[in-house]
Write a protein that holds these residues in place. Structure first.
Motif, PDB file in Angstrom:
ATOM      1  N   PRO A  30       0.782  -1.231  -0.054  1.00 19.65           N
ATOM      2  CA  PRO A  30      -0.107  -0.103  -0.033  1.00 19.65           C
ATOM      3  C   PRO A  30       0.968   1.158  -0.004  1.00 19.65           C
ATOM      4  O   PRO A  30       0.470   2.245  -0.864  1.00 19.65           O
ATOM      5  N   LEU A  62      -6.699  -2.852  -4.347  1.00 17.06           N
ATOM      6  CA  LEU A  62      -5.552  -2.025  -4.014  1.00 17.06           C
ATOM      7  C   LEU A  62      -5.054  -0.955  -5.037  1.00 17.06           C
ATOM      8  O   LEU A  62      -4.971   0.220  -4.797  1.00 17.06           O
ATOM      9  N   ASP A  65      -8.375   1.232  -6.308  1.00 19.00           N
ATOM     10  CA  ASP A  65      -8.488   2.336  -5.203  1.00 19.00           C
ATOM     11  C   ASP A  65      -7.536   3.573  -5.537  1.00 19.00           C
ATOM     12  O   ASP A  65      -8.066   4.640  -4.983  1.00 19.00           O
ATOM     13  N   ARG A  66      -6.438   3.431  -6.012  1.00 18.04           N
ATOM     14  CA  ARG A  66      -5.551   4.313  -6.360  1.00 18.04           C
ATOM     15  C   ARG A  66      -5.580   4.661  -7.703  1.00 18.04           C
ATOM     16  O   ARG A  66      -4.471   5.533  -8.126  1.00 18.04           O
TER      17      ARG A  66
END
Length: 309
Positions: A30, A62, A65-66
């Motif tokens: 992350p 992950l 989401d970014r």
């Protein structure tokens, strides 16, 4: 629009996760992904992952989401699973391994798979026979065609002589594509390896252009793109003006960041850099300089200045 934002729109650049972290483990990933986004990238190259043990759903979340799109890597072939082998069962096992990485790529929301799909990775013990090259090409080409049907572009990286004897130059890569019989197999060139093997890096890129889908930018010492014997900005300038419109990659390695086995495998014995964020930002600046010096970049900047407010 600034020159920097123009470059981000014009060039699709990926950053290798190992610039920031030793692996894609849950405790490290992350923060590494956040740092890559903060440095200005929207695409990330993941390390080789085991499809059988990777939680694809969690990893895909992950990434999404970014706003990051992954490029996966198929690791080198191994004993018992090698598409270049004379044994049919070993070839089938090698091809099955590659197809499992294609499936993982789809599950992660990616559309490109890089790697060394054609044989073992590591110090060669001798030359690769033409028959082994032919066998590898046919198997890899078949996987590339299947990957295309799933929306994944499959590339193969051309390595230097110390990591494989199967192929080391752009000319050999073009011959490999032809031998594969695939309309969809694509080439991945890396300036680090090219600095060892090619007499003319830009000329080699030009030769591979019809099949080139990924141009990775790596410096001679594996550190910052702005410090080394490879004139990365000029390579970018030439490639853009020669008509390259594929994706770009940024790769660098430092022993303190890598795991010890990976550092040993890649012969990274020292610290070419100690600040990953600085390196990643420097890389984009070098790429920007190359793009800005190109005919394409100069024209885009001129049109932007003349555009109505």
């Amino acid at each position: 629009m600034t020159v920097d934002s123009q470059v981000r729109m014009a060039l699709d650049v990926a950053c290798h996760i190992n610039v920031f972290a030793r692996d894609a483990s849950a405790e490290l990933l992350p923060a590494a992904l956040d740092a890559i986004v903060e440095a200005g990238y929207s695409r990330v190259v993941l390390p080789p992952l085991d499809p059988a043990t990777t939680d694809a759903t969690a990893l895909a979340r992950l990434l999404s989401d970014r706003g990051l799109t992954p490029i996966t890597i198929a690791g080198g072939q191994s004993a018992g699973a090698d598409v270049s082998s004379a044994d049919a069962e070993e070839r089938a096992a090698g091809a099955a391994m590659l197809r499992s990485v294609v499936d993982l790529t789809v599950a992660l929301g990616g559309d490109q798979m890089n790697g060394v799909p054609y044989g073992p990775f590591g110090p060669p013990t001798g030359p690769t026979s033409p028959a082994a090259v032919e066998r590898a090409a046919r198997e890899v080409g078949a996987v590339a065609d299947d990957a295309h049907e799933l929306g994944v572009a499959m590339t193969f990286e051309v390595l230097n002589r110390y990591e494989t004897s199967l192929m080391n130059t752009a000319a050999q890569a073009m011959a490999f594509v032809e031998a594969s019989g695939s309309e969809h197999l694509r080439i991945h060139l890396d300036t680090f390896h090219m600095a060892i093997e090619e007499a003319d890096i830009s000329g080699a890129i030009r030769l591979a252009l019809p099949k080139l889908a990924y141009l990775e930018l790596g410096q001679s010492g594996r550190g910052a793109l702005s410090a080394g014997v490879v004139d990365v900005a000029d390579i970018v300038r030439c490639a853009v003006d020669d008509g390259y419109r594929g994706r770009w990659g940024v790769e660098a390695f430092s022993r303190s960041i890598l795991s010890e086995p990976v550092a040993d495998m890649l012969a990274i014995w020292r610290e070419p850099y100690d600040d990953a964020r600085v390196l990643a930002e420097d890389a984009l600046q070098v790429i920007q300089r190359g793009w800005s010096a190109s005919t394409v970049g100069r024209r885009a900047q001129r049109l932007s200045r003349n555009a109505p407010a």
